[in-house]
Design a protein around this motif. Structure first.
Motif, PDB file in Angstrom:
ATOM      1  N   ILE A  26     -24.316-103.566  25.774  1.00  0.00           N
ATOM      2  CA  ILE A  26     -25.373-102.840  25.068  1.00  0.00           C
ATOM      3  C   ILE A  26     -24.864-101.433  24.780  1.00  0.00           C
ATOM      4  O   ILE A  26     -24.618-100.647  25.698  1.00  0.00           O
ATOM      5  CB  ILE A  26     -26.672-102.824  25.888  1.00  0.00           C
ATOM      6  N   LEU A  27     -24.705-101.132  23.502  1.00  0.00           N
ATOM      7  CA  LEU A  27     -24.171 -99.848  23.065  1.00  0.00           C
ATOM      8  C   LEU A  27     -25.279 -98.997  22.455  1.00  0.00           C
ATOM      9  O   LEU A  27     -26.231 -99.528  21.891  1.00  0.00           O
ATOM     10  CB  LEU A  27     -23.067-100.060  22.021  1.00  0.00           C
ATOM     11  N   PRO A  28     -25.158 -97.666  22.533  1.00  0.00           N
ATOM     12  CA  PRO A  28     -26.137 -96.796  21.886  1.00  0.00           C
ATOM     13  C   PRO A  28     -26.160 -97.016  20.375  1.00  0.00           C
ATOM     14  O   PRO A  28     -25.142 -97.402  19.770  1.00  0.00           O
ATOM     15  CB  PRO A  28     -25.650 -95.389  22.223  1.00  0.00           C
ATOM     16  N   ALA A  29     -27.289 -96.725  19.770  1.00  0.00           N
ATOM     17  CA  ALA A  29     -27.441 -96.924  18.321  1.00  0.00           C
ATOM     18  C   ALA A  29     -26.381 -96.158  17.545  1.00  0.00           C
ATOM     19  O   ALA A  29     -25.812 -96.669  16.569  1.00  0.00           O
ATOM     20  CB  ALA A  29     -28.837 -96.505  17.884  1.00  0.00           C
ATOM     21  N   ALA A  30     -26.108 -94.913  17.961  1.00  0.00           N
ATOM     22  CA  ALA A  30     -25.132 -94.098  17.241  1.00  0.00           C
ATOM     23  C   ALA A  30     -23.744 -94.744  17.280  1.00  0.00           C
ATOM     24  O   ALA A  30     -23.005 -94.705  16.283  1.00  0.00           O
ATOM     25  CB  ALA A  30     -25.071 -92.697  17.831  1.00  0.00           C
ATOM     26  N   ARG A  31     -23.396 -95.325  18.404  1.00  0.00           N
ATOM     27  CA  ARG A  31     -22.086 -95.976  18.514  1.00  0.00           C
ATOM     28  C   ARG A  31     -22.034 -97.247  17.681  1.00  0.00           C
ATOM     29  O   ARG A  31     -21.025 -97.533  17.015  1.00  0.00           O
ATOM     30  CB  ARG A  31     -21.781 -96.297  19.984  1.00  0.00           C
ATOM     31  N   LEU A  32     -23.106 -98.016  17.668  1.00  0.00           N
ATOM     32  CA  LEU A  32     -23.149 -99.225  16.847  1.00  0.00           C
ATOM     33  C   LEU A  32     -22.977 -98.870  15.371  1.00  0.00           C
ATOM     34  O   LEU A  32     -22.214 -99.533  14.650  1.00  0.00           O
ATOM     35  CB  LEU A  32     -24.466 -99.966  17.064  1.00  0.00           C
ATOM     36  N   ALA A  33     -23.659 -97.845  14.928  1.00  0.00           N
ATOM     37  CA  ALA A  33     -23.523 -97.415  13.536  1.00  0.00           C
ATOM     38  C   ALA A  33     -22.092 -96.960  13.252  1.00  0.00           C
ATOM     39  O   ALA A  33     -21.530 -97.254  12.182  1.00  0.00           O
ATOM     40  CB  ALA A  33     -24.504 -96.294  13.240  1.00  0.00           C
ATOM     41  N   GLU A  34     -21.498 -96.275  14.202  1.00  0.00           N
ATOM     42  CA  GLU A  34     -20.144 -95.753  14.025  1.00  0.00           C
ATOM     43  C   GLU A  34     -19.121 -96.869  13.842  1.00  0.00           C
ATOM     44  O   GLU A  34     -18.167 -96.731  13.063  1.00  0.00           O
ATOM     45  CB  GLU A  34     -19.777 -94.893  15.233  1.00  0.00           C
ATOM     46  N   ILE A  35     -19.300 -97.979  14.534  1.00  0.00           N
ATOM     47  CA  ILE A  35     -18.311 -99.053  14.457  1.00  0.00           C
ATOM     48  C   ILE A  35     -18.661-100.100  13.398  1.00  0.00           C
ATOM     49  O   ILE A  35     -17.977-101.118  13.281  1.00  0.00           O
ATOM     50  CB  ILE A  35     -18.097 -99.734  15.826  1.00  0.00           C
ATOM     51  N   GLY A  36     -19.727 -99.844  12.620  1.00  0.00           N
ATOM     52  CA  GLY A  36     -19.952-100.678  11.448  1.00  0.00           C
ATOM     53  C   GLY A  36     -21.195-101.540  11.429  1.00  0.00           C
ATOM     54  O   GLY A  36     -21.385-102.326  10.495  1.00  0.00           O
ATOM     55  N   TYR A  37     -22.060-101.393  12.422  1.00  0.00           N
ATOM     56  CA  TYR A  37     -23.281-102.195  12.450  1.00  0.00           C
ATOM     57  C   TYR A  37     -24.420-101.482  11.709  1.00  0.00           C
ATOM     58  O   TYR A  37     -24.449-100.255  11.615  1.00  0.00           O
ATOM     59  CB  TYR A  37     -23.700-102.496  13.894  1.00  0.00           C
ATOM     60  N   ALA A  38     -25.354-102.288  11.200  1.00  0.00           N
ATOM     61  CA  ALA A  38     -26.480-101.751  10.435  1.00  0.00           C
ATOM     62  C   ALA A  38     -27.816-101.907  11.154  1.00  0.00           C
ATOM     63  O   ALA A  38     -28.761-101.178  10.868  1.00  0.00           O
ATOM     64  CB  ALA A  38     -26.563-102.445   9.075  1.00  0.00           C
ATOM     65  N   ILE A  39     -27.901-102.855  12.062  1.00  0.00           N
ATOM     66  CA  ILE A  39     -29.161-103.135  12.754  1.00  0.00           C
ATOM     67  C   ILE A  39     -28.869-103.671  14.146  1.00  0.00           C
ATOM     68  O   ILE A  39     -27.910-104.434  14.340  1.00  0.00           O
ATOM     69  CB  ILE A  39     -30.025-104.148  11.955  1.00  0.00           C
ATOM     70  N   ALA A  40     -29.668-103.262  15.103  1.00  0.00           N
ATOM     71  CA  ALA A  40     -29.608-103.813  16.453  1.00  0.00           C
ATOM     72  C   ALA A  40     -30.966-104.390  16.801  1.00  0.00           C
ATOM     73  O   ALA A  40     -31.991-103.716  16.631  1.00  0.00           O
ATOM     74  CB  ALA A  40     -29.227-102.736  17.461  1.00  0.00           C
TER      75      ALA A  40
END
Length: 296
Positions: free
Chosen positions: A214-228
């Motif tokens: 489980i990664l923080p939203a900011a990190r998910l966005a940084e590595i290329g994700y759009a939605i969690a």
């Protein structure tokens, strides 16, 4: 009718955090909190509705009424789990049309064999990638509103490896999926590889105790994700709260002494469920009803 705001959020690259809803209390609570989208969890909905495992037991008929109720009862756009589409290509078409007619904004379809199993659990098998691509093409053709989004999920990572999962994700994007969902990557490095490899909005499934970190939203966005999505956080919290409350009742024989933090409050739940409107209605019409006149 599908909400255009969700498609706009993806287009504007606004990262989306979507809590899992599983009954109308969870839906009403989440709906009032300002989320961009809500996610109808298959696990939680099947558990709360049927009390069984999310293992392909629930049918289209079981689910379409539930997800439609969620969509009608919420102002926030709803993405809903639809498993495998509940069968072959004709079933997928029927499922997409039913979910869209019910007011859902996005539908999630997966490439598992039937009967499917919950993600993050063992024993999942997938159909050929080409067969899933046909399902996606049928889903795209079946929708009536371009704001209705197709989320395509692959469960290939656990049994066939990351490379095959990424290959399928690319194929699903080419087939017309609006959002690609690669289930159960097992490290942040794997999630980074997915983010580098697929040029479509990517969905991260954040399951407490699951296979994926489980990664923080900011990190998910940084590595290329759009939605969690957080499908389990709601029903896990509710089950724990119920266990504490019922244990207190069993031990003490009453609910006196329950910490205030353990109770939502009867007044709040009445308000959440719309009782003030009911009371206003009753007050208005009681003043002019024939029965009210007879009582004077």
């Amino acid at each position: 009718m599908a909400h255009p705001s969700l498609k706009s959020a993806f287009a504007e690259r606004r990262f989306i955090v979507a809590p899992g809803i599983f009954d109308m209390i969870s839906a009403k609570v989440a709906d009032g909190m300002g989320f961009t989208s809500l996610y109808v969890t298959g696990f939680g909905t099947v558990a709360s509705h049927l009390g069984v495992a999310d293992a392909g037991i629930a049918t289209y008929t079981d689910m379409v009424g539930r997800v439609s109720t969620f969509a009608r009862g919420c102002k926030t756009p709803v993405i809903a789990d639809a498993d495998t589409g509940y069968g072959g290509l004709l079933n997928v078409r029927h499922t997409v049309m039913g979910y869209e007619a019910g007011g859902v904004t996005g539908i999630q379809l997966e490439d598992q064999e039937m009967p499917k199993k919950c993600g993050h659990t063992p024993g999942r098998k997938v159909i050929p990638a080409e067969e899933m691509c046909l399902k996606i093409k049928v889903a795209v053709e079946a929708r009536r509103d371009p704001n209705f989004l197709i989320v395509a999920r692959t469960d290939a990572r656990t049994t066939l490896g990351l490379d095959e999962a990424i290959r399928r994700g690319r194929m699903f994007a080419d087939a017309g999926a609006d959002v690609v969902f690669i289930e159960s990557p097992e490290s942040e490095a794997e999630m980074q590889a997915i983010g580098r490899s697929i040029d479509k909005p990517l969905l991260a499934n954040m399951v407490e105790g699951g296979r994926t970190p489980i990664l923080p939203a900011a990190r998910l966005a940084e590595i290329g994700y759009a939605i969690a999505i957080y499908p389990a956080v709601g029903f896990l919290s509710v089950a724990a709260a119920l266990e504490r409350a019922f244990s207190h009742l069993k031990q003490h024989g009453d609910s006196n002494g329950l910490p205030a933090s353990e109770s939502y409050g009867f007044g709040r739940i009445c308000e959440l469920m719309g009782f003030p409107e009911v009371w206003d209605f009753d007050k208005k019409w009681a003043q002019i009803s024939p029965l009210a006149e007879e009582k004077r």
